[in-house]
Motif scaffolding. Sequence first.
Motif, PDB file in Angstrom:
ATOM      1  N   LEU A 193       9.342   5.129  -3.526  1.00 24.45           N
ATOM      2  CA  LEU A 193       9.341   3.714  -3.876  1.00 24.45           C
ATOM      3  C   LEU A 193      10.433   3.413  -4.906  1.00 24.45           C
ATOM      4  O   LEU A 193      11.140   2.400  -4.813  1.00 24.45           O
ATOM      5  CB  LEU A 193       7.963   3.325  -4.422  1.00 24.45           C
ATOM      6  CG  LEU A 193       7.674   1.840  -4.611  1.00 24.45           C
ATOM      7  CD1 LEU A 193       7.672   1.102  -3.282  1.00 24.45           C
ATOM      8  CD2 LEU A 193       6.325   1.652  -5.317  1.00 24.45           C
ATOM      9  N   LEU A 194      10.580   4.293  -5.882  1.00 29.27           N
ATOM     10  CA  LEU A 194      11.616   4.125  -6.900  1.00 29.27           C
ATOM     11  C   LEU A 194      13.017   4.183  -6.299  1.00 29.27           C
ATOM     12  O   LEU A 194      13.918   3.423  -6.693  1.00 29.27           O
ATOM     13  CB  LEU A 194      11.473   5.201  -7.977  1.00 29.27           C
ATOM     14  CG  LEU A 194      10.334   5.008  -8.986  1.00 29.27           C
ATOM     15  CD1 LEU A 194      10.023   6.324  -9.688  1.00 29.27           C
ATOM     16  CD2 LEU A 194      10.700   3.933 -10.011  1.00 29.27           C
ATOM     17  N   ASN A 205       0.836  -1.219   0.000  1.00 32.52           N
ATOM     18  CA  ASN A 205       0.000   0.000   0.000  1.00 32.52           C
ATOM     19  C   ASN A 205       0.867   1.265   0.000  1.00 32.52           C
ATOM     20  O   ASN A 205       0.737   2.135   0.859  1.00 32.52           O
ATOM     21  CB  ASN A 205      -0.918  -0.003   1.216  1.00 32.52           C
ATOM     22  CG  ASN A 205      -2.022  -1.045   1.156  1.00 32.52           C
ATOM     23  OD1 ASN A 205      -2.904  -1.087   2.002  1.00 32.52           O
ATOM     24  ND2 ASN A 205      -1.976  -1.928   0.164  1.00 32.52           N
ATOM     25  N   TRP A 206       1.738   1.395  -0.967  1.00 27.33           N
ATOM     26  CA  TRP A 206       2.720   2.481  -1.030  1.00 27.33           C
ATOM     27  C   TRP A 206       2.115   3.868  -1.220  1.00 27.33           C
ATOM     28  O   TRP A 206       2.742   4.881  -0.875  1.00 27.33           O
ATOM     29  CB  TRP A 206       3.697   2.219  -2.189  1.00 27.33           C
ATOM     30  CG  TRP A 206       3.011   2.229  -3.536  1.00 27.33           C
ATOM     31  CD1 TRP A 206       2.365   1.178  -4.119  1.00 27.33           C
ATOM     32  CD2 TRP A 206       2.872   3.328  -4.429  1.00 27.33           C
ATOM     33  NE1 TRP A 206       1.830   1.549  -5.329  1.00 27.33           N
ATOM     34  CE2 TRP A 206       2.127   2.871  -5.546  1.00 27.33           C
ATOM     35  CE3 TRP A 206       3.298   4.657  -4.400  1.00 27.33           C
ATOM     36  CZ2 TRP A 206       1.821   3.689  -6.626  1.00 27.33           C
ATOM     37  CZ3 TRP A 206       2.984   5.488  -5.476  1.00 27.33           C
ATOM     38  CH2 TRP A 206       2.252   5.003  -6.576  1.00 27.33           C
ATOM     39  N   LEU A 232       6.074   0.275   2.785  1.00 26.73           N
ATOM     40  CA  LEU A 232       7.420   0.390   2.234  1.00 26.73           C
ATOM     41  C   LEU A 232       8.306  -0.753   2.715  1.00 26.73           C
ATOM     42  O   LEU A 232       9.170  -1.241   1.984  1.00 26.73           O
ATOM     43  CB  LEU A 232       8.029   1.746   2.594  1.00 26.73           C
ATOM     44  CG  LEU A 232       7.441   2.947   1.848  1.00 26.73           C
ATOM     45  CD1 LEU A 232       8.046   4.253   2.365  1.00 26.73           C
ATOM     46  CD2 LEU A 232       7.671   2.819   0.343  1.00 26.73           C
ATOM     47  N   GLU A 233       8.092  -1.177   3.942  1.00 26.09           N
ATOM     48  CA  GLU A 233       8.829  -2.343   4.438  1.00 26.09           C
ATOM     49  C   GLU A 233       8.413  -3.596   3.668  1.00 26.09           C
ATOM     50  O   GLU A 233       9.246  -4.450   3.364  1.00 26.09           O
ATOM     51  CB  GLU A 233       8.573  -2.522   5.935  1.00 26.09           C
ATOM     52  CG  GLU A 233       9.290  -1.511   6.807  1.00 26.09           C
ATOM     53  CD  GLU A 233      10.803  -1.558   6.626  1.00 26.09           C
ATOM     54  OE1 GLU A 233      11.369  -2.677   6.619  1.00 26.09           O
ATOM     55  OE2 GLU A 233      11.413  -0.480   6.478  1.00 26.09           O
ATOM     56  N   GLU A 234       7.116  -3.706   3.390  1.00 25.44           N
ATOM     57  CA  GLU A 234       6.635  -4.836   2.594  1.00 25.44           C
ATOM     58  C   GLU A 234       7.235  -4.794   1.192  1.00 25.44           C
ATOM     59  O   GLU A 234       7.669  -5.825   0.656  1.00 25.44           O
ATOM     60  CB  GLU A 234       5.106  -4.799   2.514  1.00 25.44           C
ATOM     61  CG  GLU A 234       4.515  -5.921   1.665  1.00 25.44           C
ATOM     62  CD  GLU A 234       3.000  -5.829   1.526  1.00 25.44           C
ATOM     63  OE1 GLU A 234       2.453  -6.552   0.670  1.00 25.44           O
ATOM     64  OE2 GLU A 234       2.372  -5.033   2.262  1.00 25.44           O
ATOM     65  N   ALA A 235       7.249  -3.594   0.597  1.00 23.02           N
ATOM     66  CA  ALA A 235       7.805  -3.444  -0.747  1.00 23.02           C
ATOM     67  C   ALA A 235       9.293  -3.777  -0.760  1.00 23.02           C
ATOM     68  O   ALA A 235       9.794  -4.395  -1.714  1.00 23.02           O
ATOM     69  CB  ALA A 235       7.582  -2.017  -1.250  1.00 23.02           C
ATOM     70  N   LYS A 236       9.990  -3.375   0.299  1.00 25.55           N
ATOM     71  CA  LYS A 236      11.416  -3.691   0.398  1.00 25.55           C
ATOM     72  C   LYS A 236      11.622  -5.201   0.447  1.00 25.55           C
ATOM     73  O   LYS A 236      12.514  -5.738  -0.228  1.00 25.55           O
ATOM     74  CB  LYS A 236      12.005  -3.026   1.640  1.00 25.55           C
ATOM     75  CG  LYS A 236      13.498  -3.249   1.813  1.00 25.55           C
ATOM     76  CD  LYS A 236      14.017  -2.510   3.039  1.00 25.55           C
ATOM     77  CE  LYS A 236      15.510  -2.727   3.226  1.00 25.55           C
ATOM     78  NZ  LYS A 236      16.035  -1.995   4.410  1.00 25.55           N
ATOM     79  N   ARG A 237      10.803  -5.883   1.252  1.00 22.76           N
ATOM     80  CA  ARG A 237      10.887  -7.346   1.352  1.00 22.76           C
ATOM     81  C   ARG A 237      10.584  -7.983   0.001  1.00 22.76           C
ATOM     82  O   ARG A 237      11.273  -8.931  -0.420  1.00 22.76           O
ATOM     83  CB  ARG A 237       9.907  -7.833   2.418  1.00 22.76           C
ATOM     84  CG  ARG A 237       9.759  -9.346   2.532  1.00 22.76           C
ATOM     85  CD  ARG A 237       8.882  -9.704   3.726  1.00 22.76           C
ATOM     86  NE  ARG A 237       8.551 -11.128   3.783  1.00 22.76           N
ATOM     87  CZ  ARG A 237       7.364 -11.631   3.452  1.00 22.76           C
ATOM     88  NH1 ARG A 237       6.390 -10.829   3.047  1.00 22.76           N
ATOM     89  NH2 ARG A 237       7.144 -12.929   3.545  1.00 22.76           N
ATOM     90  N   ASP A 238       9.559  -7.465  -0.683  1.00 19.42           N
ATOM     91  CA  ASP A 238       9.189  -8.001  -1.989  1.00 19.42           C
ATOM     92  C   ASP A 238      10.318  -7.821  -3.000  1.00 19.42           C
ATOM     93  O   ASP A 238      10.704  -8.760  -3.705  1.00 19.42           O
ATOM     94  CB  ASP A 238       7.929  -7.301  -2.509  1.00 19.42           C
ATOM     95  CG  ASP A 238       6.666  -7.722  -1.781  1.00 19.42           C
ATOM     96  OD1 ASP A 238       6.704  -8.727  -1.034  1.00 19.42           O
ATOM     97  OD2 ASP A 238       5.635  -7.047  -1.953  1.00 19.42           O
TER      98      ASP A 238
END
Length: 317
Positions: A168-169, A112-113, A125-131
């Motif tokens: 995010l980028l 949910n960025w 953002l932590e989830e996106a980093k893990r992904d």
Amino acid sequence: MSEKSPLSRRDAIKTSALTVGALAWATTPAHTQSSTSASAPFRYCLNTSTIRGQELSLEEEIDVTAKAGYSGIEPWLRKIHEHKENGGSLSDIKKRLEDLGLTVESAIGFANWVVDDDEKRTAALEEAKRDMDALAQIGALRIAAPPAGANKSPGLNLDAAAERYRQLLELGDEIGVTPQVEIWGPSANLHKIGEAMYVAGQSGHPKACILTDVYHLYKGGNDFAALNLLSKHALQVMHMNDYPADPPRNTIKDSDRVYPGDGIAPIPSILQTMLNNGASPVLSLELFNKSYWEKPALETAKTGLEKMKAVVATALA
């Protein structure tokens, strides 16, 4: 509380068109450049949602993709994380992909960025980093960045979304995976090409890009002619599918998607529009049709590739 963008939609589209066109995007990967030509401008990828109903393992999905004849795969993060949590090795997955000659063109996640809630966005953002870290371990190039979490209530501030996309980028820069702003047709936000263009362009990041989808563009009420505003740098991957005349646009769902060429979408015209603008995105077959899930996965994957190649041939004729 959502804030309203200070720009009108018309102004946003005009501004974003200029901004996106002016940005200097990163160089397209060499393997993509070398595998396209005037006679075969597109590369073909399988989004594993197309065979999700067959309940295969990640390794089996990879094997089916290769056996069917695709050069790329677009897996779902859920399956990658499950593989690792069950004791699987991501380095082994990377080797398997390399041995089969497959590139991971993109992957599907739902962090949910873009939401307004600071706490939720920090967690996202932590989830996106893990992904993205998991994707980097298997050699993935990109990840989808849809408006997850902000798809119910309209009024998303596009300037705020652009700042969040840049963040995010920048996270992706550290890891080596590029997030793509994904257009979601049913969403209250980012369901229009102009909105996604504004967010990408206003981010000011050289790797900003957009992920489109035939069904989502239709569901979101877009005019396909707007694709001529997207350069090859802005449009690197496109989800391929088709939609029937019935159900109508206001009630059509993901599960109603059909193979390219089996519906009423003007796909040859869509492909011609992109090619005329110098864009030749990877075509990734993304379907959720339960009737296709009832067939052997390899049969479904092969049929999809044949259908994509047929509509491309029509576009080039």
